[in-house]
Design an enzyme around this catalytic site. Structure first.
Site, mmCIF file in Angstrom:
data_model
loop_
_atom_site.group_PDB
_atom_site.id
_atom_site.type_symbol
_atom_site.label_atom_id
_atom_site.label_comp_id
_atom_site.label_asym_id
_atom_site.label_seq_id
_atom_site.Cartn_x
_atom_site.Cartn_y
_atom_site.Cartn_z
ATOM 1 N N TYR A 44 26.612 29.029 15.298
ATOM 2 C CA TYR A 44 25.485 28.989 14.632
ATOM 3 C C TYR A 44 25.737 29.736 13.143
ATOM 4 O O TYR A 44 24.680 29.862 12.167
ATOM 5 C CB TYR A 44 24.189 29.786 15.142
ATOM 6 C CG TYR A 44 23.850 29.277 16.678
ATOM 7 C CD1 TYR A 44 24.163 27.870 16.976
ATOM 8 C CD2 TYR A 44 22.882 29.782 17.399
ATOM 9 C CE1 TYR A 44 23.734 27.110 18.090
ATOM 10 C CE2 TYR A 44 22.486 29.265 18.524
ATOM 11 C CZ TYR A 44 22.873 27.906 18.825
ATOM 12 O OH TYR A 44 22.261 27.414 19.997
ATOM 13 N N HIS A 102 29.920 26.150 24.997
ATOM 14 C CA HIS A 102 28.764 25.683 24.184
ATOM 15 C C HIS A 102 28.732 24.243 24.486
ATOM 16 O O HIS A 102 27.583 23.589 24.658
ATOM 17 C CB HIS A 102 28.948 25.823 22.750
ATOM 18 C CG HIS A 102 27.714 25.664 22.047
ATOM 19 N ND1 HIS A 102 27.387 26.579 20.935
ATOM 20 C CD2 HIS A 102 26.578 24.938 22.269
ATOM 21 C CE1 HIS A 102 26.190 26.116 20.373
ATOM 22 N NE2 HIS A 102 25.699 25.260 21.215
#
Length: 272
Positions: A44, A102
């Site tokens: 991110y 992730h």
């Protein structure tokens, strides 16, 4: 519903796609409104900003539940722990509460046993309190369980909303005592315009977002909706008080259409 081994907050704030001052303001507002769980990820590019917002909030670290996710480039065993230490530095903390893989390793380049072993080692070192996975299919969950045991896996964080109810994955996870965390519970806002959701919202004097979040919560899933607007952050929190009827739940169950919105080429596994 959480497994006996784990305590995951049912409600948190997500930070996907939020950058710079936008994410600082969102996290600051969320903490001010009473959120105590924050979800971020290495990819991110906002861990440092999340860390800044937390530090400036004055909320004691012991009250917070911080989740980050290890990116695929960092899955090799010699990189994973170093990358997590870097995340901790950015987040200005000595540990996260939950560290997730992730995405599975593209093309299986890094075996599941290798990166799950490294993640378990990170937990032993105290870098994270709990470990888990994200975007894992049933087959991948089986491999992760074979590597570290179902009891070690706190959650599988997956795309899950009224248009993609992911029942195969959710059912398997729950059968193993692994919690499901729903991301994109509002389907990028698409479900907010759904006539069925709108009608249920009207009947409860609630918002469509509250209905979608309450639906996921009532199924036993954790949710991490994000918003840049303080009023939406406040409104979303109220989903925890909304109780949907069996008829409401059945109507939403019927909206499932396999409407997957996150399916990155080269990254996504063969979905269930």
């Amino acid at each position: 519903m959480t497994s006996p081994h784990h305590s995951l907050p049912a409600f948190g704030v997500g930070t996907f796609r939020l950058q710079g001052q936008v994410v600082i303001d969102s996290v600051r507002n969320a903490l001010d409104l009473g959120y105590r769980a924050i979800d971020t990820a290495q990819i991110y590019g906002n861990e440092a900003e999340v860390g800044q917002a937390v530090a400036e909030s004055g909320v004691p670290r012991s009250e917070l539940f911080i989740t980050t996710k290890v990116w695929t480039d960092n899955l090799p065993a010699d990189k994973l722990i170093a990358s997590l230490k870097d995340s901790l530095h950015k987040l200005r903390t000595d540990h996260v509460d939950l560290a997730l893989i992730h995405w599975p390793s593209p093309g299986g380049a890094v075996p599941v046993a290798d990166f799950m072993g490294a993640l378990a080692e990170a937990k032993r070192l105290g870098l994270t309190r709990q470990i888990g996975v994200s975007n894992f299919t049933v087959a991948l969950m089986r491999e992760a369980i074979a590597a570290v045991g179902a009891g070690a896996i706190a959650t599988n964080q997956v795309e899950l909303h009224p248009y993609l109810q992911n029942r195969t994955v959710a059912g398997f996870a729950q059968s193993q005592g692994i919690s499901i965390t729903s991301y994109m519970t509002l389907a990028y806002g698409k479900v907010l315009k759904d006539p069925v959701i709108e009608a249920i919202a009207r009947s409860h004097s609630a918002t469509p977002a509250q209905v979608a979040l309450a639906w996921a919560l009532q199924l036993g899933y954790a949710v991490i909706p994000s918003s840049t607007r303080r009023e939406n952050l406040a409104s979303n929190l109220k989903a925890q008080q909304l109780r949907l009827s069996d008829a409401d739940m059945a109507q939403i169950a019927a909206l499932d259409r396999g409407g997957r919105m996150v399916d990155p080429e080269g990254l996504a596994p063969a979905w269930d």
